[in-house]
Design a protein around this motif. Structure first.
Motif, PDB file in Angstrom:
ATOM      1  N   GLN A   1       4.842   3.505   6.155  1.00  0.00           N
ATOM      2  CA  GLN A   1       5.269   2.162   6.523  1.00  0.00           C
ATOM      3  C   GLN A   1       5.535   2.141   8.023  1.00  0.00           C
ATOM      4  O   GLN A   1       6.401   2.856   8.513  1.00  0.00           O
ATOM      5  N   PRO A   2       4.776   1.354   8.775  1.00  0.00           N
ATOM      6  CA  PRO A   2       4.954   1.346  10.225  1.00  0.00           C
ATOM      7  C   PRO A   2       6.294   0.717  10.618  1.00  0.00           C
ATOM      8  O   PRO A   2       6.799  -0.164   9.924  1.00  0.00           O
TER       9      PRO A   2
ATOM     10  N   MET B   1      -8.501  -4.695   5.202  1.00  0.00           N
ATOM     11  CA  MET B   1      -7.814  -4.216   4.025  1.00  0.00           C
ATOM     12  C   MET B   1      -8.725  -4.396   2.812  1.00  0.00           C
ATOM     13  O   MET B   1      -9.407  -5.392   2.672  1.00  0.00           O
TER      14      MET B   1
ATOM     15  N   PRO C   1      -0.805  -2.205  -3.156  1.00  0.00           N
ATOM     16  CA  PRO C   1      -1.125  -2.212  -1.726  1.00  0.00           C
ATOM     17  C   PRO C   1      -0.628  -0.983  -0.974  1.00  0.00           C
ATOM     18  O   PRO C   1      -1.192  -0.634   0.057  1.00  0.00           O
ATOM     19  N   GLN C   2       0.413  -0.300  -1.462  1.00  0.00           N
ATOM     20  CA  GLN C   2       0.898   0.866  -0.723  1.00  0.00           C
ATOM     21  C   GLN C   2      -0.106   2.013  -0.727  1.00  0.00           C
ATOM     22  O   GLN C   2       0.005   2.932   0.068  1.00  0.00           O
TER      23      GLN C   2
ATOM     24  N   TRP D   1       8.746  -6.914   2.278  1.00  0.00           N
ATOM     25  CA  TRP D   1       7.634  -6.970   3.226  1.00  0.00           C
ATOM     26  C   TRP D   1       6.416  -7.649   2.607  1.00  0.00           C
ATOM     27  O   TRP D   1       5.917  -7.219   1.560  1.00  0.00           O
TER      28      TRP D   1
ATOM     29  N   TYR E   1      -3.053   1.716   0.328  1.00  0.00           N
ATOM     30  CA  TYR E   1      -3.877   1.508   1.516  1.00  0.00           C
ATOM     31  C   TYR E   1      -3.069   1.620   2.805  1.00  0.00           C
ATOM     32  O   TYR E   1      -3.608   1.441   3.889  1.00  0.00           O
ATOM     33  N   MET E   2      -1.762   1.898   2.684  1.00  0.00           N
ATOM     34  CA  MET E   2      -0.896   2.009   3.853  1.00  0.00           C
ATOM     35  C   MET E   2      -0.308   3.423   3.832  1.00  0.00           C
ATOM     36  O   MET E   2       0.489   3.739   2.946  1.00  0.00           O
TER      37      MET E   2
ATOM     38  N   GLN F   1      -7.337  -5.575  -3.749  1.00  0.00           N
ATOM     39  CA  GLN F   1      -6.430  -4.896  -4.675  1.00  0.00           C
ATOM     40  C   GLN F   1      -7.022  -4.825  -6.081  1.00  0.00           C
ATOM     41  O   GLN F   1      -6.538  -4.086  -6.912  1.00  0.00           O
TER      42      GLN F   1
ATOM     43  N   LEU G   1       7.663  -3.550  10.708  1.00  0.00           N
ATOM     44  CA  LEU G   1       6.835  -4.319   9.773  1.00  0.00           C
ATOM     45  C   LEU G   1       7.497  -5.674   9.523  1.00  0.00           C
ATOM     46  O   LEU G   1       8.692  -5.741   9.257  1.00  0.00           O
TER      47      LEU G   1
ATOM     48  N   GLN H   1       3.317  -7.454   3.359  1.00  0.00           N
ATOM     49  CA  GLN H   1       2.144  -6.576   3.256  1.00  0.00           C
ATOM     50  C   GLN H   1       2.184  -5.723   1.987  1.00  0.00           C
ATOM     51  O   GLN H   1       1.164  -5.207   1.555  1.00  0.00           O
ATOM     52  N   LEU H   2       3.363  -5.574   1.376  1.00  0.00           N
ATOM     53  CA  LEU H   2       3.478  -4.778   0.157  1.00  0.00           C
ATOM     54  C   LEU H   2       3.529  -5.646  -1.099  1.00  0.00           C
ATOM     55  O   LEU H   2       3.714  -5.143  -2.195  1.00  0.00           O
TER      56      LEU H   2
END
Length: 73
Positions: A37-38, A1, A30-31, A57, A33-34, A4, A41, A59-60
């Motif tokens: 949304q899998p 990743m 961060p969204q 989440w 780079y995604m 940021q 999560l 990761q966000l």
């Protein structure tokens, strides 16, 4: 990743009237780079942690950079 926080140095011309800011910083969320949304999560374990982070989440989650002190430039 990717990080940021991005850094760049603006061009400083020989006849600029103002003292320049040496390095500029900006944050990217961060969204970016995604792609999507899998499914499945992972979520924060407690609602309190999610409320403190402002997202369900991890990761966000994007923390704010530490504030600059007045004596820093």
């Amino acid at each position: 990743m990717s990080s940021q926080y991005k850094y760049w140095k603006p061009y400083i011309g020989p006849f600029d009237p103002c003292p320049p800011i040496k390095v500029k910083v900006y944050a990217t969320p961060p969204q970016l780079y995604m792609g999507f949304q899998p499914p499945g999560l992972p979520q924060f374990p407690t609602p309190q942690e999610a409320l403190l982070a402002g997202t369900l989440w991890p990761q966000l989650f994007s923390p704010y950079p530490p504030p600059k002190r007045r004596d820093e430039k």
